[in-house]
Design a protein around this motif. Sequence first.
Motif, short mmCIF file in Angstrom:
data_model
loop_
_atom_site.label_atom_id
_atom_site.label_comp_id
_atom_site.label_asym_id
_atom_site.label_seq_id
_atom_site.Cartn_x
_atom_site.Cartn_y
_atom_site.Cartn_z
N ASN A 5 0.81 -1.22 0.00
CA ASN A 5 0.00 0.00 0.00
C ASN A 5 0.85 1.27 0.00
O ASN A 5 0.31 2.37 0.17
N GLU A 6 2.17 1.16 -0.17
CA GLU A 6 3.01 2.35 -0.23
C GLU A 6 2.88 3.01 -1.60
O GLU A 6 2.95 2.34 -2.64
N LEU A 7 2.72 4.32 -1.58
CA LEU A 7 2.64 5.09 -2.82
C LEU A 7 4.01 5.71 -3.09
O LEU A 7 4.57 6.38 -2.23
N HIS A 8 4.52 5.48 -4.29
CA HIS A 8 5.83 6.01 -4.65
C HIS A 8 5.73 6.76 -5.99
O HIS A 8 5.38 6.17 -7.02
N ARG A 84 -7.55 0.57 -7.77
CA ARG A 84 -7.85 0.26 -6.35
C ARG A 84 -7.60 1.47 -5.47
O ARG A 84 -6.94 1.40 -4.43
N ILE A 85 -8.13 2.59 -5.93
CA ILE A 85 -8.01 3.86 -5.21
C ILE A 85 -9.39 4.39 -4.90
O ILE A 85 -10.24 4.49 -5.79
N GLY A 86 -9.63 4.74 -3.63
CA GLY A 86 -10.88 5.37 -3.23
C GLY A 86 -10.70 6.88 -3.20
O GLY A 86 -9.63 7.38 -2.86
N ILE A 87 -11.75 7.60 -3.59
CA ILE A 87 -11.67 9.06 -3.67
C ILE A 87 -12.79 9.69 -2.86
O ILE A 87 -13.96 9.31 -2.99
N LEU A 160 -5.38 2.69 -1.54
CA LEU A 160 -5.07 4.10 -1.30
C LEU A 160 -6.36 4.90 -1.30
O LEU A 160 -7.26 4.63 -2.11
N VAL A 161 -6.47 5.89 -0.40
CA VAL A 161 -7.61 6.81 -0.38
C VAL A 161 -7.09 8.22 -0.64
O VAL A 161 -6.14 8.66 0.00
N GLY A 190 -6.46 1.07 8.61
CA GLY A 190 -5.07 0.96 8.20
C GLY A 190 -4.82 1.46 6.79
O GLY A 190 -3.82 1.11 6.16
N ALA A 191 -5.72 2.28 6.29
CA ALA A 191 -5.62 2.74 4.90
C ALA A 191 -4.47 3.72 4.72
O ALA A 191 -4.18 4.53 5.60
#
Length: 356
Positions: A5-8, A84-87, A160-161, A190-191
């Motif tokens: 779940n890490e964003l890079h 798989r991203i919530g907005i 990711l949100v 834990g998002a």
Amino acid sequence: MNDTNELHIEGLTKSYGAGEPVLRELGLTVPAGALTAVLGPSGCGKTTLLRIVAGFLRADAGTVRLGDRLLSGPGVHLPPERRRIGIVPQEGALFPHLTVARNVAFGLTGTDRAERRRRTEEMLELVGLAGYGDRMPHELSGGQQQRVALARALAPKPQLVLLDEPFNALDSALRTGVRSDVRAALCATGATAVLVTHDQQEALSTADLVAVVRDGQVAQCASPQDLYRRPADPWIAEFVGDAVLLPATVDSYGTARTALGPVPLATPPGGPSAGTVLLRPEQLRLTDTDSEGTVRGTVTDICYYGHDAMVTVTVEGHDTPVGIRVAGPLPVSQGEETGIRVVGEGSLHRGGGLRG
């Protein structure tokens, strides 16, 4: 915490037409499970960054990875529905013709009816709206609508949100409570989350990390406390809070000589030097004019906020009036002479950044 779940983000560049780039090789890492605020003034590139991460815009260059998945890069542009991203958009943007429960369940495709109902009830309970499933959006307050929008974003268990200035439409009385509720809900799941905002107080009080964006690049990314106490340069210092900036010379003992008297430095430069010292208004104290270790000034303005006040004082030998944050009863009046004393250590800026 799950590193998938890490964003890079690396080298992200984006221009509109023939204009100057909005993003200039921007880089940012959001650790798994962290809430990171992207903070900056209007036009700095915050919204463009969010839209590229979400998949609504294509970048001109650079990469976006979520865990081990490449979302955006040379020859790659995963569509939004596969990321798989919530907005959580501004003002909730709920479907007005659907009940609260059906709004929350909207993204739960491919699951049976019993599982959708269970997940919907779980998310509504998480955001403090258990029992509200049969209501329509227009029957909710603005804060409740934002919590429903968060429940809808979290329901499909995204990696990711993204929260796009979600508290803008709320009045100040609601904003603090809703921010706290949103943070608690994100922590409970834990998002990994990115909050885009131009509100410094919101960023500092809500996020685990704050990334300050300036001219399309991340100027500094740090914890709220480190960002406030050790900003990388004077612009960041003034952007994330009230700052007192004083021209200074530093002696061989590591003490800065300023218009407010000697100021010890958190990180002395290692020898005689010159630069600008940063202090925060809460590091200044109003004292009697004849108290030891004080300099004199004249009160030129007072802004009263209830819980505290900002007292503006002019000091001989310093061109810019200084702001002093005062809690409790005001000990001075406008036009009155006062003493000023510095408490704590300052940070020294010498062109490339602030030390300490």
